[in-house]
Design a protein around this motif. Structure first.
Motif, PDB file in Angstrom:
ATOM      1  N   ARG A  25      24.962  74.838 -22.444  1.00  0.00           N
ATOM      2  CA  ARG A  25      24.547  74.741 -23.838  1.00  0.00           C
ATOM      3  C   ARG A  25      23.181  75.362 -24.052  1.00  0.00           C
ATOM      4  O   ARG A  25      22.802  75.682 -25.177  1.00  0.00           O
ATOM      5  CB  ARG A  25      24.501  73.274 -24.274  1.00  0.00           C
ATOM      6  N   LEU A  46      27.563  79.326 -32.175  1.00  0.00           N
ATOM      7  CA  LEU A  46      26.801  78.942 -33.370  1.00  0.00           C
ATOM      8  C   LEU A  46      27.553  77.874 -34.161  1.00  0.00           C
ATOM      9  O   LEU A  46      26.962  76.891 -34.620  1.00  0.00           O
ATOM     10  CB  LEU A  46      26.585  80.158 -34.269  1.00  0.00           C
ATOM     11  N   ASN A  73      29.743  75.774 -33.047  1.00  0.00           N
ATOM     12  CA  ASN A  73      29.677  74.502 -32.321  1.00  0.00           C
ATOM     13  C   ASN A  73      28.320  73.837 -32.492  1.00  0.00           C
ATOM     14  O   ASN A  73      28.215  72.618 -32.478  1.00  0.00           O
ATOM     15  CB  ASN A  73      29.947  74.719 -30.831  1.00  0.00           C
ATOM     16  N   ASP A  74      27.273  74.657 -32.657  1.00  0.00           N
ATOM     17  CA  ASP A  74      25.942  74.088 -32.846  1.00  0.00           C
ATOM     18  C   ASP A  74      25.820  73.391 -34.193  1.00  0.00           C
ATOM     19  O   ASP A  74      25.239  72.323 -34.298  1.00  0.00           O
ATOM     20  CB  ASP A  74      24.880  75.195 -32.792  1.00  0.00           C
ATOM     21  N   TYR A  75      26.332  74.038 -35.233  1.00  0.00           N
ATOM     22  CA  TYR A  75      25.959  73.582 -36.567  1.00  0.00           C
ATOM     23  C   TYR A  75      27.087  73.031 -37.427  1.00  0.00           C
ATOM     24  O   TYR A  75      26.824  72.500 -38.490  1.00  0.00           O
ATOM     25  CB  TYR A  75      25.245  74.713 -37.314  1.00  0.00           C
ATOM     26  N   PRO A 104      16.453  72.862 -30.029  1.00  0.00           N
ATOM     27  CA  PRO A 104      17.340  72.911 -31.205  1.00  0.00           C
ATOM     28  C   PRO A 104      18.789  72.557 -30.870  1.00  0.00           C
ATOM     29  O   PRO A 104      19.506  72.085 -31.741  1.00  0.00           O
ATOM     30  CB  PRO A 104      17.218  74.348 -31.700  1.00  0.00           C
ATOM     31  N   VAL A 105      19.201  72.812 -29.649  1.00  0.00           N
ATOM     32  CA  VAL A 105      20.570  72.435 -29.285  1.00  0.00           C
ATOM     33  C   VAL A 105      20.676  70.908 -29.220  1.00  0.00           C
ATOM     34  O   VAL A 105      21.647  70.315 -29.688  1.00  0.00           O
ATOM     35  CB  VAL A 105      20.978  73.068 -27.942  1.00  0.00           C
ATOM     36  N   ARG A 159      30.531  70.502 -37.946  1.00  0.00           N
ATOM     37  CA  ARG A 159      31.174  69.309 -37.397  1.00  0.00           C
ATOM     38  C   ARG A 159      32.558  69.121 -38.004  1.00  0.00           C
ATOM     39  O   ARG A 159      32.814  69.576 -39.115  1.00  0.00           O
ATOM     40  CB  ARG A 159      30.339  68.066 -37.730  1.00  0.00           C
ATOM     41  N   ARG A 172      20.250  77.729 -24.675  1.00  0.00           N
ATOM     42  CA  ARG A 172      20.215  79.054 -25.303  1.00  0.00           C
ATOM     43  C   ARG A 172      18.951  79.821 -24.944  1.00  0.00           C
ATOM     44  O   ARG A 172      18.585  80.753 -25.648  1.00  0.00           O
ATOM     45  CB  ARG A 172      20.218  78.909 -26.818  1.00  0.00           C
ATOM     46  N   THR A 221      21.077  69.222 -32.662  1.00  0.00           N
ATOM     47  CA  THR A 221      22.356  69.266 -33.357  1.00  0.00           C
ATOM     48  C   THR A 221      23.518  68.773 -32.515  1.00  0.00           C
ATOM     49  O   THR A 221      24.583  68.519 -33.040  1.00  0.00           O
ATOM     50  CB  THR A 221      22.674  70.705 -33.821  1.00  0.00           C
ATOM     51  N   ASP A 222      23.324  68.648 -31.220  1.00  0.00           N
ATOM     52  CA  ASP A 222      24.444  68.286 -30.364  1.00  0.00           C
ATOM     53  C   ASP A 222      24.067  67.114 -29.470  1.00  0.00           C
ATOM     54  O   ASP A 222      23.361  67.263 -28.488  1.00  0.00           O
ATOM     55  CB  ASP A 222      24.840  69.494 -29.505  1.00  0.00           C
TER      56      ASP A 222
END
Ligand code: SF4
Ligand code: FES
Lengths: 147, 264
Positions: free
Chosen positions: B221, A92, A94-96, B177-178, A98, B223, B181-182
């Motif tokens: 990655r 989580l 790592n997702d959100y 969603p991954v 920085r 999910r 953000t990534d």
């Protein structure tokens, strides 16, 4: 004249290294299945079976941990659940998060997990049912009888 | 039909039943970097038939109301994959979304797909999307030169049939969603197109692709949110394809059916 073009990204050029993301993923599936049994087993034995939740006191815990079966059960549950949870929190993060924030959060998760695991293990393995027996604790009779 | 919608077309010839048309409100997220600092929502009222699509509505707006509205489209029939957009919060192809399937008693919100840099109105920069597509080497790699063709059994062809249907519209990747953000994640579409070749019995580079997808972030990655499967206009089981790639990485090779052909 023929030119030989090297295959793009040929596998020989990439050294195979351990991919922790892969093992992390696998760990989550396996520990998840085990935890399903461990956690619900734990809940049933503690809260439903016999007198249910009213049975829980110091003696109940001492009784459980007198049996190596429950020591192993609880140790497994402690380690698997904490690492499972921590890894989930890590993904989580790592997702959100920085940059610096991510580093700080990941560090906090790591430290708290290690502390909790060590504390929990310490309790399980150094547990002394006769603690405070001299002062007339729960198990005073049992302990004095034992010598 | 929604009762609350405005009924029109009463002036049609009496002998033919008039085709109902409706005034539909579209709220479109407009952005023009020359004038706007931030995207803004703009309302448009359009006369539409139940059988019209969102793409027709956009055309009407562009041709009759505001020529500056920008969006991509080419085939208009769900083949080219250029008009993926977010319609009422869901990634859809504008050319495959019928008005009759939407609740027109409320305004319809249309915006560009998320997770890719917004260029103008409904147009995003697709380069990051195609860059990760190229990463997985989406082309057949086979050695040897057969006399006529590379033979494959029905079962072997069936194995990767689902993922051959991809039209690279980016609906899946931009619903993930991954991916939002990534920026490092390949995204579902790239994995779908890797799946297309990894499970092709004629291809010889499955190992290379599995290695690429096993890279640090790679396929792990994912999910299993299932947003991609829900978004795909081609009905590809995207999440399943990703799961099969994961299983192939774990096993070290894809499970491609053995050939049941008798070699002549
Ligand atoms: S898998 Fe489906 S949603 Fe994704 S790019 Fe291909 S066609 Fe579009
Ligand atoms: S315009 Fe080609 S897919 Fe919609």
């Amino acid at each position: 004249m023929t030119a030989t073009i090297p295959a793009p990204r040929s596998s020989s050029s990439r050294p195979r290294k351990v991919n922790w993301e892969k093992w992390g993923w696998l760990y989550m599936r396996i520990s998840g299945v085990l935890l399903l049994v461990l956690v619900f087993g734990h809940l049933f034995v503690n809260l439903v079976a016999g007198d249910g939740v009213h049975a829980i006191d110091f003696a109940f815990v001492a009784g459980k941990w007198a049996d190596p079966f429950w020591v192993v059960w609880d140790t497994l549950m402690l380690w698997l659940a904490l690492i499972h949870g921590a890894n989930g929190m890590r993904t989580l993060t790592n997702d959100y998060a920085r940059g610096r924030l991510r580093k700080v959060l990941l560090g906090a998760i790591l430290v708290s997990t290690i502390v909790l695991i060590l504390l929990g293990s310490l309790v399980i393995f150094t547990f002394d049912p006769c603690i405070g027996a001299a002062q007339g604790g729960d198990l005073a009779q049992f302990c004095t009888a034992k010598g | 039909m929604a009762e609350s919608a405005v009924l029109e077309g009463a002036s049609a010839p009496a002998d033919e039943a008039p085709i109902e048309s409706f005034t539909v409100t579209l709220i479109i997220r407009r952005f023009d970097s020359e004038f706007d600092d931030e995207p803004r929502w703009v309302d448009y009222d359009v006369e539409l038939f139940a059988t019209d699509r969102i793409l027709d509505a956009l055309h009407k707006i562009k041709w009759e109301q505001d020529g500056s509205l920008s969006f991509r489209r080419s085939c208009a029939h769900g083949v080219c994959g250029s008009d993926a957009m977010r319609i009422n919060g869901r990634n859809r192809l504008a050319c495959k979304t019928l008005i009759k399937d939407l609740d027109i008693s409320k305004p319809i919100y249309v915006e560009a797909i998320k997770g890719l840099p917004l260029e103008k109105d409904l147009i995003v920069d697709m380069e990051p999307f195609f860059a990760s597509y190229r990463e997985v080497q989406p082309f057949l790699q086979a050695s040897g030169k057969p006399e006529k063709e590379r033979i494959q059994s029905v079962a072997q062809r069936e194995r990767f049939d689902d993922t051959t249907k991809c039209i690279l519209c980016a609906a899946c990747t931009s619903s993930c969603p991954v991916f939002w953000t990534d920026g490092q994640y390949f995204g579902p579409a790239a994995i779908v197109n890797a799946h297309r070749f990894i499970f092709d019995s004629r291809d010889e580079a499955a190992q290379v692709r599995l290695d690429i997808l096993n890279d640090k972030e790679g396929v792990w990655r994912c999910r299993t949110t299932f947003n991609c499967s829900e978004a795909c206009p081609r009905g590809i089981e995207v999440t399943k394809a990703i799961a099969e790639v994961k299983a192939a990485v774990l096993r070290g090779k894809p499970d491609v059916p053995k050939s049941d052909l008798v070699s002549a």
